[in-house]
Motif scaffolding. Structure first.
Motif, short mmCIF file in Angstrom:
data_model
loop_
_atom_site.label_atom_id
_atom_site.label_comp_id
_atom_site.label_asym_id
_atom_site.label_seq_id
_atom_site.Cartn_x
_atom_site.Cartn_y
_atom_site.Cartn_z
N TYR A 22 50.45 38.32 35.16
CA TYR A 22 49.57 37.89 36.20
C TYR A 22 48.85 36.63 35.72
O TYR A 22 47.79 36.16 35.76
CB TYR A 22 48.57 38.88 36.50
N LYS A 23 49.77 35.56 35.09
CA LYS A 23 49.38 34.42 34.69
C LYS A 23 48.89 33.53 35.51
O LYS A 23 49.53 33.28 36.78
CB LYS A 23 50.38 33.73 33.88
N HIS A 69 48.83 26.62 36.41
CA HIS A 69 47.76 25.51 35.96
C HIS A 69 46.53 25.73 35.26
O HIS A 69 45.57 25.45 35.20
CB HIS A 69 47.31 24.63 37.16
N ALA A 70 46.75 26.94 34.34
CA ALA A 70 45.75 27.57 33.35
C ALA A 70 46.43 28.08 32.04
O ALA A 70 47.57 28.43 32.16
CB ALA A 70 45.02 28.57 34.15
N ILE A 71 45.50 28.58 31.24
CA ILE A 71 45.97 29.35 30.17
C ILE A 71 45.34 30.68 30.04
O ILE A 71 45.36 31.26 29.08
CB ILE A 71 45.55 28.55 28.99
N ILE A 72 45.18 31.29 31.27
CA ILE A 72 44.75 32.53 31.31
C ILE A 72 45.42 33.26 32.53
O ILE A 72 46.02 32.76 33.05
CB ILE A 72 43.17 32.59 31.60
N THR A 73 45.11 34.59 32.11
CA THR A 73 45.65 35.39 32.95
C THR A 73 44.70 35.89 34.13
O THR A 73 43.42 35.34 34.02
CB THR A 73 46.03 37.01 32.50
N HIS A 74 44.66 36.61 35.10
CA HIS A 74 43.80 37.19 36.20
C HIS A 74 42.58 37.68 35.48
O HIS A 74 42.82 38.69 34.97
CB HIS A 74 44.43 37.66 37.37
N GLU A 75 41.59 37.13 35.81
CA GLU A 75 40.26 37.59 35.20
C GLU A 75 39.76 38.94 35.41
O GLU A 75 39.10 39.64 34.82
CB GLU A 75 39.16 36.64 35.43
N SER A 76 40.32 39.74 36.33
CA SER A 76 39.84 40.99 36.76
C SER A 76 40.67 41.95 36.16
O SER A 76 40.14 43.23 36.16
CB SER A 76 40.24 41.19 38.21
N ILE A 77 41.73 41.74 35.20
CA ILE A 77 42.30 42.59 34.57
C ILE A 77 41.62 43.12 33.36
O ILE A 77 41.32 42.23 32.50
CB ILE A 77 43.68 42.19 34.16
N ASP A 78 41.53 44.30 33.12
CA ASP A 78 40.81 44.92 31.91
C ASP A 78 42.04 45.22 30.98
O ASP A 78 42.34 46.54 31.10
CB ASP A 78 39.95 46.06 32.26
N PHE A 79 42.20 44.46 29.88
CA PHE A 79 43.44 44.62 29.18
C PHE A 79 43.18 46.02 28.26
O PHE A 79 44.38 46.49 27.71
CB PHE A 79 44.06 43.25 28.52
N SER A 80 41.99 46.21 28.02
CA SER A 80 41.72 47.42 27.27
C SER A 80 41.96 48.70 28.05
O SER A 80 42.02 49.78 27.39
CB SER A 80 40.40 47.25 26.59
#
Length: 288
Positions: free
Chosen positions: A171-172, A175-186
């Motif tokens: 979910y990249k 035009h950015a270097i982050i994934t979707h901010e709503s994801i809790d990868f932990s």
């Protein structure tokens, strides 16, 4: 997510590191790095308070990106002495991000030297990162796609890594270097983010004195299990494709994104976040 433990060694020679990790671009944890560093014994939160207590430090939290935010613009500021007290007193989302210790506290340079891992390290940008219990970074990769050596001090930090080959499942954000901010990868919600189940990456928990090698352009998510801090040393990308990608990020992508934020405001941010979901779900056959 399919996460395997990052390979660990107690120590390693330069020859073996270059052959088995740097050239094939595989992550590694070195548990007992021997660089004759005074930092291994001296560096703690209390020591940082003693050495830099009167410095005003930039703080970041986990709020979503807003179009009015400047690139790496801090969300708050605080004296280092007050920040260390906060870390030791209670959980806080505030983190210190990309704090240049050579510029701010030159005396700390005496506590470490630049190791020879078989790659030239940039000596002007040793960066410190601090966080309180349960604070975390967004999943991201560094804009310059550098080779990163992440030295951890005090406490424990959970680390999750993905190579660039997994972009189609992460979910990249365009035009950015982050994934979707709503994801809790932990603790990801696979019903909401189904493509993540197909992503293959790495995980580890860093303890005091351990070093994590992150290859060029690797995505990384960091979560502090206890208050602590780390220092990153970096070497430029050696792969020509990655070097070109880094140049594009720095000289084109970043400025284009800033321009679009000015022109479209928050609509640009929301459009990118939606595109991240649509594009990634399409990769696994889900159409909006």
């Amino acid at each position: 997510m399919k996460l395997v433990e990052i390979n660990r060694v107690q120590s390693i020679t330069k020859k073996d590191f270059v052959k088995n990790y740097l050239k094939p671009q595989k992550p590694l944890v070195i548990e007992e790095f021997d660089g004759n560093w005074a930092a291994h014994k001296k560096w703690s939160l209390d020591y940082m308070k003693e050495m830099a207590g009167d410095k005003i430090v930039p703080l970041y939290d986990d709020r979503p990106v807003h179009h009015k935010d400047g690139f790496n613009e801090p969300h708050a500021e605080m004296l280092m002495s007050e920040y260390v007290d906060l870390l030791k007193c209670e959980p806080t989302k505030y983190r210190i991000f990309l704090w240049n210790i050579l510029k701010e506290v030159p005396a700390l340079q005496k506590d470490f030297s630049y190791p020879d891992f078989g790659i030239r390290l940039l000596k002007g940008v040793p960066m410190l990162f601090f966080g309180g219990k349960d604070s975390h970074t967004f999943m991201h990769y560094d804009i310059d796609l550098a080779n990163i050596f992440h030295f951890h001090f005090e406490g424990e930090k959970e680390c999750i890594l993905f190579p660039q080959s997994q972009n189609k499942y992460l979910y990249k954000v365009p035009h950015a270097i982050i994934t979707h901010e709503s994801i809790d990868f932990s603790n990801p919600d696979f019903k909401k983010w189904p493509a993540l189940e197909k992503a293959s990456g790495y995980k580890t928990t860093l303890k005091h004195g351990e070093v994590l090698y992150m290859p060029e352009g690797f995505w990384h998510y960091m979560k502090y299990k206890t208050p602590g801090f780390s220092m990153s040393l970096r070497g430029l990308a050696r792969n020509p494709k990655n070097f070109a990608h880094a140049a594009y990020n720095i000289f084109v992508m970043r400025h284009f994104d800033v321009l679009m934020r000015k022109l479209q405001g928050q609509r640009w941010i929301e459009r990118k976040n939606k595109k991240a979901i649509v594009n990634t779900n399409a990769n696994i056959g889900i159409k909006e």
